[in-house]
Motif scaffolding. Structure first.
Motif, PDB file in Angstrom:
ATOM      1  N   ARG A 121      71.341  59.291  -9.045  1.00 14.31           N
ATOM      2  CA  ARG A 121      70.587  60.096  -8.088  1.00 14.31           C
ATOM      3  C   ARG A 121      69.450  60.840  -8.793  1.00 14.31           C
ATOM      4  O   ARG A 121      68.322  60.923  -8.276  1.00 14.31           O
ATOM      5  CB  ARG A 121      71.527  61.078  -7.383  1.00 14.31           C
ATOM      6  N   THR A 162      65.451  60.372  -8.139  1.00 12.85           N
ATOM      7  CA  THR A 162      64.593  61.538  -7.897  1.00 12.85           C
ATOM      8  C   THR A 162      63.426  61.551  -8.875  1.00 12.85           C
ATOM      9  O   THR A 162      62.274  61.845  -8.497  1.00 12.85           O
ATOM     10  CB  THR A 162      65.409  62.834  -8.044  1.00 12.85           C
ATOM     11  N   VAL A 215      60.916  58.992  -7.668  1.00 15.68           N
ATOM     12  CA  VAL A 215      60.205  59.455  -6.472  1.00 15.68           C
ATOM     13  C   VAL A 215      59.117  60.446  -6.857  1.00 15.68           C
ATOM     14  O   VAL A 215      58.003  60.430  -6.307  1.00 15.68           O
ATOM     15  CB  VAL A 215      61.194  60.086  -5.469  1.00 15.68           C
ATOM     16  N   GLU A 216      59.430  61.316  -7.802  1.00 14.62           N
ATOM     17  CA  GLU A 216      58.480  62.368  -8.172  1.00 14.62           C
ATOM     18  C   GLU A 216      57.386  61.884  -9.118  1.00 14.62           C
ATOM     19  O   GLU A 216      56.271  62.415  -9.101  1.00 14.62           O
ATOM     20  CB  GLU A 216      59.243  63.535  -8.820  1.00 14.62           C
ATOM     21  N   PRO A 274      56.115  56.701  -7.671  1.00 15.32           N
ATOM     22  CA  PRO A 274      56.429  56.268  -6.298  1.00 15.32           C
ATOM     23  C   PRO A 274      56.437  54.758  -6.133  1.00 15.32           C
ATOM     24  O   PRO A 274      57.226  54.219  -5.349  1.00 15.32           O
ATOM     25  CB  PRO A 274      55.322  56.914  -5.460  1.00 15.32           C
ATOM     26  N   GLU A 286      60.306  52.850  -4.544  1.00 11.80           N
ATOM     27  CA  GLU A 286      60.686  52.187  -3.292  1.00 11.80           C
ATOM     28  C   GLU A 286      61.654  51.025  -3.504  1.00 11.80           C
ATOM     29  O   GLU A 286      62.700  50.977  -2.838  1.00 11.80           O
ATOM     30  CB  GLU A 286      59.449  51.722  -2.523  1.00 11.80           C
ATOM     31  N   LEU A 308      65.042  52.398  -4.365  1.00  7.09           N
ATOM     32  CA  LEU A 308      65.706  53.006  -3.214  1.00  7.09           C
ATOM     33  C   LEU A 308      66.242  51.946  -2.255  1.00  7.09           C
ATOM     34  O   LEU A 308      67.318  52.114  -1.670  1.00  7.09           O
ATOM     35  CB  LEU A 308      64.734  53.937  -2.491  1.00  7.09           C
ATOM     36  N   HIS A 350      65.012  59.323   1.493  1.00  7.80           N
ATOM     37  CA  HIS A 350      63.712  59.203   0.829  1.00  7.80           C
ATOM     38  C   HIS A 350      62.896  58.029   1.379  1.00  7.80           C
ATOM     39  O   HIS A 350      61.666  58.131   1.469  1.00  7.80           O
ATOM     40  CB  HIS A 350      63.918  59.055  -0.683  1.00  7.80           C
ATOM     41  N   ARG A 371      61.119  59.022   4.456  1.00  6.81           N
ATOM     42  CA  ARG A 371      59.950  59.871   4.208  1.00  6.81           C
ATOM     43  C   ARG A 371      58.747  59.042   3.781  1.00  6.81           C
ATOM     44  O   ARG A 371      57.594  59.436   4.017  1.00  6.81           O
ATOM     45  CB  ARG A 371      60.285  60.904   3.125  1.00  6.81           C
ATOM     46  N   LEU A 372      59.020  57.894   3.157  1.00  9.20           N
ATOM     47  CA  LEU A 372      57.910  57.043   2.718  1.00  9.20           C
ATOM     48  C   LEU A 372      57.275  56.301   3.881  1.00  9.20           C
ATOM     49  O   LEU A 372      56.047  56.178   3.958  1.00  9.20           O
ATOM     50  CB  LEU A 372      58.398  56.043   1.662  1.00  9.20           C
TER      51      LEU A 372
END
Length: 500
Positions: free
Chosen positions: A265, A269, A272-273, A276, A280, A283, A301, A304-305
């Motif tokens: 996890r 994270t 993602v930060e 990006p 994807e 994820l 997440h 949100r994308l």
């Protein structure tokens, strides 16, 4: 009266230390030695045994020695023999008598250095002020006898005593802790890290965090490939951002391959930060992870994308055998009603992992329609499927009692029956009593049935459920057939008499 152990018995004890619980062996030998002055050979072997103990065990061992001396009624017998006998000095440092503990500190130099410092650290935390004061004074020369590797082994013990926070010795203990790892030796730290486990590893990780300079390849390999989640999380957040080139790629690959959910996890994270574009696909892979929390994390997440039909993703993944179980769980999480058709199709799947997922994903309101399937799986031999069946049957315990009583000849193995006995207190009130009294007659289930019967009484003694005259007579007759403690039987008779 405890006899003093022979040289042969102690030598044998030393040879089997790796197979014996030292928390039992050392205290018993200490209590036996305290009855009289041990000879030189016995003293030597006893100390060899003590030297082999992990340093972190000494607080518990010290307490056990003290309790053994109290139980053996030897709290004052050998006080005059402490001086000149290393074995008795060691035992006296753990003695219930504060005066003996204080006297033994003066002779701590006769003990092996690591054993001496370990016991002196415990005495620094002593409840008697004179003992604490003398132990603090004796620590500096005792620490001076230690090599760098022995000092590193003491780190977990100092941390444990420091966390206790008694007697206002924090500054002193912190100074000792710094002296144990100064100057920092990477090879010695690595050896201690490889020997440690559990909470001790966190202590050594803190040592590494505060060490100056870059870490060598051996240390990086130990952290990245040891599958220690705390180390990996620290490396991800504290070290990876400062790495470059091949070192960064190697570290990122090692962290991304971890199976520990908190690490994965944190890695997602991080992507993602910071990346990006890489996040994807990672994820998307996590959508069908075996971890429920990671599936939720991935959906959060990805949503949100960009908007995404997760139910369609899971339905598509059902056609991939290696993803089928996780996809079924995911579909049930995002589209519960739509998923039930797929779940029912897979309740008889030949693949145990898929069958387990189907049982876990079955809607609560459908459990009653599939009791027979769940009971059949309960009697199976595949641990994961059996465990899932147990959990779901516990959810519908009120429905089980009547079914089991209606078919008393149902063939189930003892492990399955044991589970049913354990959840019987949650059956409908009188069904639970009837079932438990019946199972008490089975010698293989008697102990579990009596324990469950006691739980049933505590649960149901203040509840009211109608009991017909015929059922009352049947239960009363069954109660007279069961061999129970008279007090328990009287309590059950009273409950039956007051039921209407």
């Amino acid at each position: 009266m405890l006899r003093r152990p022979s040289v042969e018995s102690l030598r044998k004890a030393c040879s089997i230390l790796s197979e014996t619980d030292p928390e039992e062996l050392i205290p018993e030998l200490a209590a036996a030695c305290w009855g009289g002055e041990p000879g030189e050979a016995i003293s030597k072997l006893f100390l060899e045994l003590a030297e082999k103990l992990p340093v972190g065990l000494w607080p518990r061992i010290e307490e056990r020695i003290r309790m053994h001396l109290i139980l053996a009624r030897k709290s004052s017998g050998a006080g005059a023999l402490v001086r000149g006998s290393p074995a008795l000095t060691l035992i006296a440092l753990c003695h219930p008598s504060g005066r003996l503990r204080e006297r033994a500190i003066a002779d701590a130099g006769s003990l092996p250095p690591l054993v001496a410092v370990s016991l002196l650290l415990i005495r620094v935390n002593d409840w008697a002020y004179p003992v604490r004061s003398r132990a603090v004074s004796a620590m500096a020369p005792a620490l001076g006898r230690l090599g760098a590797a022995e000092k590193m082994r003491l780190v977990p013990l100092v941390e444990r005593i420091l966390s206790c926070g008694r007697h206002g010795k924090r500054q002193t203990l912190e100074a000792w802790r710094r002296s144990l790892v100064t100057p920092f030796d990477e090879a010695i730290w690595l050896d201690a890290w490889n020997r440690s486990s559990g909470k001790d590893r966190r202590f050594y990780l803190e040592v590494l965090k505060h060490a100056e300079g870059a870490h060598g390849k051996a240390v990086r390999d130990a952290l990245l490939h040891g599958n220690d989640r705390t180390a990996l999380l620290w490396y991800l957040k504290g070290v990876l951002p400062h790495l470059e080139g091949g070192d960064r790629i190697e570290a990122a690959q090692a962290i991304s391959r971890s199976r520990a959910v908190p690490v994965r996890r944190a890695w997602l994270t991080h992507l993602v930060e910071n990346s990006p574009g890489e996040a994807e696909p990672a994820l998307v892979d996590a959508l069908t992870d075996r971890s429920k929390s990671l599936r939720h994390f991935a959906r959060f997440h990805l949503a949100r994308l960009a908007p995404r039909d997760f139910a369609a993703c899971y339905r598509e993944a059902l056609h991939t055998p290696r993803l089928e179980a996780a996809a079924l769980r995911g579909l049930a999480e995002v589209a519960g009603e739509q998923a039930q058709h797929e779940v029912l199709l897979r309740l008889k799947s030949p693949v145990p992992a898929v069958r387990k997922a189907a049982i876990e994903s079955l809607a609560p309101d459908l459990l009653g329609d599939h009791i027979e399937t769940l009971l059949a799986e309960l009697a199976g031999e595949i641990p994961g499927v059996v465990h899932a069946a147990r959990k779901r049957l516990a959810e519908i315990a009120p429905l089980l009692g009547a079914l089991l009583l209606a078919e008393p000849a149902r063939v189930l193995g003892v492990p399955a029956k044991v589970h049913l006995v354990r959840i019987a207190p949650f059956f409908v009130k009188w069904d639970g009593l009837h079932f438990l009294l019946t199972q008490t007659l089975d010698s293989a289930l008697r102990r579990e049935s009596l324990e469950a019967l006691d739980a049933w009484r505590r649960r149901e003694r203040r509840s009211f459920v109608h009991l017909s005259a015929g059922r009352k007579q049947e239960l009363s007759a069954l109660l007279e057939r069961v061999d129970l403690d008279e007090r328990d039987a009287d309590h059950l008779r009273f409950m039956l008499q007051k039921a209407e």
